[in-house]
Write an enzyme that holds these catalytic residues in place. Structure first.
Site, PDB file in Angstrom:
ATOM      1  N   GLN A 142       1.993  -2.016   5.653  1.00 27.40           N
ATOM      2  CA  GLN A 142       2.288  -0.622   5.968  1.00 27.40           C
ATOM      3  C   GLN A 142       2.663  -0.383   7.435  1.00 27.40           C
ATOM      4  O   GLN A 142       3.596   0.352   7.719  1.00 27.40           O
ATOM      5  CB  GLN A 142       1.100   0.238   5.557  1.00 27.40           C
ATOM      6  CG  GLN A 142       1.451   1.683   5.385  1.00 27.40           C
ATOM      7  CD  GLN A 142       0.403   2.391   4.558  1.00 27.40           C
ATOM      8  OE1 GLN A 142      -0.697   2.674   5.046  1.00 27.40           O
ATOM      9  NE2 GLN A 142       0.716   2.678   3.312  1.00 27.40           N
ATOM     10  N   ILE A 152      -0.526  -6.318  10.250  1.00 28.60           N
ATOM     11  CA  ILE A 152      -0.050  -7.616   9.762  1.00 28.60           C
ATOM     12  C   ILE A 152      -1.026  -8.713  10.191  1.00 28.60           C
ATOM     13  O   ILE A 152      -1.049  -9.793   9.625  1.00 28.60           O
ATOM     14  CB  ILE A 152       1.385  -7.904  10.270  1.00 28.60           C
ATOM     15  CG1 ILE A 152       2.098  -8.866   9.312  1.00 28.60           C
ATOM     16  CG2 ILE A 152       1.381  -8.481  11.682  1.00 28.60           C
ATOM     17  CD1 ILE A 152       3.593  -9.006   9.574  1.00 28.60           C
ATOM     18  N   PHE A 153      -1.847  -8.386  11.205  1.00 26.94           N
ATOM     19  CA  PHE A 153      -2.728  -9.449  11.713  1.00 26.94           C
ATOM     20  C   PHE A 153      -3.793  -9.852  10.701  1.00 26.94           C
ATOM     21  O   PHE A 153      -4.277 -10.971  10.729  1.00 26.94           O
ATOM     22  CB  PHE A 153      -3.305  -9.056  13.082  1.00 26.94           C
ATOM     23  CG  PHE A 153      -2.183  -8.929  14.071  1.00 26.94           C
ATOM     24  CD1 PHE A 153      -1.527 -10.066  14.515  1.00 26.94           C
ATOM     25  CD2 PHE A 153      -1.696  -7.695  14.461  1.00 26.94           C
ATOM     26  CE1 PHE A 153      -0.425  -9.973  15.355  1.00 26.94           C
ATOM     27  CE2 PHE A 153      -0.596  -7.590  15.297  1.00 26.94           C
ATOM     28  CZ  PHE A 153       0.039  -8.733  15.750  1.00 26.94           C
ATOM     29  N   HIS A 210      -1.413   1.489  16.590  1.00 30.35           N
ATOM     30  CA  HIS A 210      -0.170   1.946  15.973  1.00 30.35           C
ATOM     31  C   HIS A 210       1.015   1.749  16.900  1.00 30.35           C
ATOM     32  O   HIS A 210       1.992   2.474  16.821  1.00 30.35           O
ATOM     33  CB  HIS A 210      -0.263   3.422  15.560  1.00 30.35           C
ATOM     34  CG  HIS A 210      -1.274   3.654  14.492  1.00 30.35           C
ATOM     35  ND1 HIS A 210      -2.607   3.824  14.757  1.00 30.35           N
ATOM     36  CD2 HIS A 210      -1.159   3.700  13.149  1.00 30.35           C
ATOM     37  CE1 HIS A 210      -3.264   3.980  13.627  1.00 30.35           C
ATOM     38  NE2 HIS A 210      -2.416   3.905  12.629  1.00 30.35           N
ATOM     39  N   GLU A 241      -4.150  -6.747   3.105  1.00 35.35           N
ATOM     40  CA  GLU A 241      -2.903  -7.324   3.631  1.00 35.35           C
ATOM     41  C   GLU A 241      -2.770  -8.816   3.356  1.00 35.35           C
ATOM     42  O   GLU A 241      -1.683  -9.309   3.024  1.00 35.35           O
ATOM     43  CB  GLU A 241      -2.783  -7.049   5.135  1.00 35.35           C
ATOM     44  CG  GLU A 241      -2.452  -5.600   5.491  1.00 35.35           C
ATOM     45  CD  GLU A 241      -3.631  -4.655   5.334  1.00 35.35           C
ATOM     46  OE1 GLU A 241      -4.766  -5.149   5.173  1.00 35.35           O
ATOM     47  OE2 GLU A 241      -3.432  -3.425   5.364  1.00 35.35           O
ATOM     48  N   GLU A 262       0.861  -1.190   0.000  1.00 37.98           N
ATOM     49  CA  GLU A 262       0.000   0.000   0.000  1.00 37.98           C
ATOM     50  C   GLU A 262       0.899   1.243   0.000  1.00 37.98           C
ATOM     51  O   GLU A 262       1.738   1.386   0.894  1.00 37.98           O
ATOM     52  CB  GLU A 262      -0.896  -0.018   1.244  1.00 37.98           C
ATOM     53  CG  GLU A 262      -1.857  -1.198   1.240  1.00 37.98           C
ATOM     54  CD  GLU A 262      -2.318  -1.617   2.637  1.00 37.98           C
ATOM     55  OE1 GLU A 262      -2.180  -0.823   3.587  1.00 37.98           O
ATOM     56  OE2 GLU A 262      -2.808  -2.753   2.769  1.00 37.98           O
TER      57      GLU A 262
END
Ligand SMILES: Cc1ncc(C[n+]2csc(CCOP(=O)(O)OP(=O)(O)O)c2C)c(N)n1
Ligand SMILES: [Mg+2]
Length: 816
Positions: A560, A565-566, A605, A538, A507
């Site tokens: 990103q 990532i999950f 984040h 993802e 992305e």
């Protein structure tokens, strides 16, 4: 004369056609017979579990005809007929995998590691070089999670596009014929309910890749019928919006009855032509399939199918229908002669009988082949026991376990080793003469089994990533201090220049050169095929990477932010991380996952969930470089190896200053080694990533109160400290603190266990070792949210100080 020639040519071609049809029918009958006998083997206890391809035979014959050498399949457990039709599977192999024969020669799919019905064709040679993938039928190794074949399929298809459009790749003629290959997917109707299916379908439509996806629709997903699975109960119906038209690119969609052999052949030929020549994705909805024995050996379908449905399934069984078609087929040639496939029903019957005999024989052979070495091993052990027993005080017990072992008609290795280990237990206090031979035998036997069951998690070849030598970054007089992201960017530039096979995508990775400018200008320099943007998806970004890597390319797939990532973790843990292990090292996908984390900002984040990744991604490398030069070195190392990894860049490190090395693309950061970044005498702190900066700051305060800490950067979490350097530090300091920003019991617990137990660190500790971590909840937002959620410089100072106070109360007064 001329007429005669014409006539004989026609006859010949009809004859060939007839032979082809009968061969197909025989393959289908063999496959069905395997399913029937396979079920019996499970129900009589000879195998543990079975899932078979009954009821799906005929469409797979058609798919096999359109499948060419060089093509790829990513499918699921129903595809045994396809595998037989392309010649990569036979009844003997069928039973070997059903019995979980732990030998790659017997079960070439997984050496007994996977359940039956999880297919694979080897893509790498024993020395690690690629096979000539254009001269073989390629089958990517199956996984059990429904829909899990989809993300990888996208990458397998995309690779053709890359091989076609990137001219520098044309010379890799052992990997692709300039992108002429189709990636064929298969999936069950119910599995199309999975998000991964829809995500892949959309992405393949966007990318316009040569993918043909077949949906084997038998109306059920185990017991749950289509009305609970699919809107309008038809996947082709609801996907109609994907159909391409004059204005828009999209899919070609076919619907075909699964028992209609001639129509299936026609559809598959047309589908292949569209996908291969135009690089357009095709979806084939194969309807009206059945499951004559139910879903698997775990239950019977009478429980959930109506009598009416059962009757319909009997009538529309594709094998029954194909037989009817063969029996009734008539073609009148130009002379008025009627041509038939079988003049006499007996021909078909004898073909069926032959097929059944073949399967029965194969079953016997497979069982014998499985048992032969095991029986030898049993004999070996029994001989030892018989020799020892007369000398032992435990003769009665030894005779008993031996007798019990001998009574087992078809022993497995567990029986043998269990017997031997019990015998060792009985003999524990007897003298050497009695027990040594048995002890040796057990140790040796265990080592042999280890090779069968516990190998190939990582590469066992010389270029295993941990073997890649360190090459230090070199600096010249002119080496400037720059924003660290520039070091990364220029190193990616060098990588793209050095390796034509490297592709970087994700992305915002393309046009703007990623959200932190680590790829700035590189799309402009290397083109849109090599550095490119993807949709927000993802799971399929990772799938894309897996498929590309399986086909010999070197993708770097960007996620990103680590917290996202999950969405892709299922694909990483179930597919990528297990690939080498589950194929006994016969397939690989050296995908590099690039992401960024450790930012300390808010619930989604924080980028700090390393423990979860360590737990799920065994089989991959997890790298946490503390700065961008280290990160760049890791990329360079990984490209010299061929294993998958996740690399977490430091989100707050891109704008810090680092010196620009001159040997970009060349210097390497070794994997699995720690680095001591500050020497000290009183206590060892192990940390990684951005927390190291806090530790360094705290160390100054600690120094000001007379505490001299040693700081070690873990750098690589999987694997961690393979040379056991941390314990060397403990021998000096005798105190240990592990500091990170994961939850309590997360990555810190993993490092702690390694140091204290695996490295025997406990032997050198004078104080109770500690971990300093974040709170158990996700971190709150903002600077205060961070301060009260994550370990701060104060927390680190106080944690260490407390340890020293406990050790030397007189020297270090309590703080509170
Ligand atoms: C993610 C996941 N959920 C559940 C299962 C258990 N499971 C195995 S097969 C299956 C049904 C699949 O049905 P379908 O896709 O129609 O294929 P069919 O077996 O009918 O050919 C289920 C629920 C699984 N393997 N993976
Ligand atoms: Mg189904």
């Amino acid at each position: 004369m001329a007429n005669n020639t014409l006539e004989s040519t026609q006859k010949l071609s009809f004859d060939q056609f007839k032979q082809e049809v009968l061969k197909d029918y025989k393959t289908a009958v063999i496959s069905r017979e395997c399913s029937l006998l396979g079920r019996r083997e499970v129900l009589t206890g000879k195998a543990k579990f079975g899932i078979f391809g009954g009821g799906k035979e005929v469409p797979q014959l058609a798919m096999a005809k359109a499948f060419q050498k060089g093509d790829w399949r990513s499918g699921y457990y129903r595809d045994q007929t396809f595998m037989m039709a392309i010649g990569e599977f036979n009844p003997r192999h069928f039973f070997a995998s059903l019995y979980a024969h732990a030998d790659i020669e017997a079960d070439s799919f997984s050496a007994g590691r996977q359940m039956n019905g999880h297919f694979c064709v080897h893509t790498v040679n024993n020395d690690g070089t690629w096979k000539n993938l254009t001269e073989q039928y390629n089958v990517s190794s199956d996984i059990s999670p429904t829909g899990g074949q989809m993300p990888r399929l996208l990458g397998l298809a995309e690779a053709s596009k890359k091989f076609k459009n990137i001219s520098a790749l044309h010379e890799l003629s052992h990997l692709s014929k300039q992108g002429n290959e189709i990636a064929w997917g298969t999936i069950g109707n119910a599995s199309t309910s999975e998000g991964l299916f829809f995500e892949t379908i959309n992405a393949a439509g966007v990318l316009q890749v040569p993918m043909v996806i077949s949906i084997w629709d038998d109306g059920y997903g185990i017991s749950v019928p289509a009305e609970y699975q699919t809107t309008k109960q038809s996947i082709s119906e609801i996907l109609k919006g994907f159909q391409r038209d004059e204005k828009n690119k999209g899919y070609e969609i076919f619907v075909v009855q699964g028992w209609n052999y001639s129509q299936l052949i026609d559809v598959y030929q047309r589908a292949a032509k569209i996908a291969r020549e135009e690089h357009v994705p095709v979806l084939i909805h194969v309807t009206e399939l059945t499951q004559p024995q139910g879903h698997s050996t775990s239950g019977s379908h009478e429980r959930y199918k109506s009598e009416e449905r059962m009757l319909w399934e009997k009538e529309f069984d594709c094998l029954v229908k194909m037989r009817e078609w063969i029996e009734n087929f008539e073609l009148t040639d130009e002379n008025g002669d009627v041509l038939r496939f079988c003049e006499d029903i007996k021909e078909l019957e004898s073909l069926e009988e032959e097929a059944k005999t073949e399967v029965r024989e194969a079953k016997k052979d497979a069982l014998n082949a499985l048992l032969e070495p095991i029986l030898k091993e049993r004999t070996e052990l029994v001989k030892i026991l018989e020799k020892i027993a007369p000398l032992s005080e435990h003769k009665v017990s030894l005779d008993k376990v031996k007798r019990e072992l001998m009574q087992i008609e078809e022993p497995i290795r567990k029986n043998i080793l269990d017997t031997a280990r019990r015998a060792v237990m009985y003999l524990r206090d007897e003298n050497e003469e009695v027990k040594t031979s048995l002890q040796k035998w057990v140790i040796n036997y265990k080592a042999q089994q280890k090779k069968k069951y516990n190998t190939h998690l990582y590469s066992e070849l010389p270029n295993n990533a941990t073997n890649i030598e360190a090459i230090a970054p070199v600096y010249s007089e002119e080496s400037k201090l720059v924003d660290a992201r520039v070091v990364l960017r220029d190193n990616f530039d060098a990588i793209l220049n050095k390796y034509n096979e490297v592709l970087i995508f994700g992305e915002d990775s393309g046009a703007i050169g990623d959200v932190n400018q680590g790829l700035e200008g590189l799309q402009q320099k290397y083109g849109i095929e090599r550095v490119y943007d993807t949709g927000i998806r993802e799971a399929t970004i990772i799938g894309q990477g897996i498929g590309l890597a399986m086909r010999g390319l070197r993708p770097i797939a960007e996620i990103q932010y680590l917290d996202y990532i999950f969405y892709a973790t299922q694909v990483l843990t179930d597919d990528l991380a297990t690939l080498r292990y589950r194929t006994f090292g016969k397939q690989r996908a050296p995908l590099i996952v690039r992401t960024r984390g450790h930012r300390l900002e808010g619930i989604w984040h924080s980028g700090s969930q390393m423990g979860s990744l360590i737990n799920l991604l065994q089989g991959m490398y997890i790298l946490v470089p503390r700065n961008m030069t280290k990160a760049a070195g890791f990329y360079n190392t990984l490209l010299k190896s061929d294993e998958p990894a996740v690399l977490i860049e430091n989100l707050n490190g891109y704008r810090l200053k680092e010196r620009m090395p001159v040997n970009l693309g060349e210097f390497t950061t070794p994997i699995g080694l720690v680095e001591t970044i500050k020497e000290g005498q009183d206590l060892t702190i192990v940390s990684y990533g951005s927390t190291l900066k806090l530790v360094e700051e705290a160390s100054k305060d600690l120094s000001s109160v007379g505490i001299d800490v040693e700081i070690i950067d873990a750098q690589s979490l999987l694997p961690f400290d393979i040379k056991h350097d941390v314990v060397k530090s403990l021998k000096k300091t005798n105190r240990l603190a592990v500091v990170d920003e994961d939850i309590p019991g997360g990555a810190s617990a993993y490092l702690f266990e390694h140091i204290v137990n695996k490295q025997n660190g406990y032997l050198y500790l004078d104080s109770k070792p500690i971990t300093i971590t974040a709170k158990a909840h996700r971190p709150a937002y903002g600077t205060d949210g961070d301060y009260f959620s994550k370990p701060s410089v104060n927390d680190i100072f106080e944690g260490i100080y407390k340890m020293m106070h406990e050790a030397y109360p007189a020297k270090f007064e309590p703080l509170y």
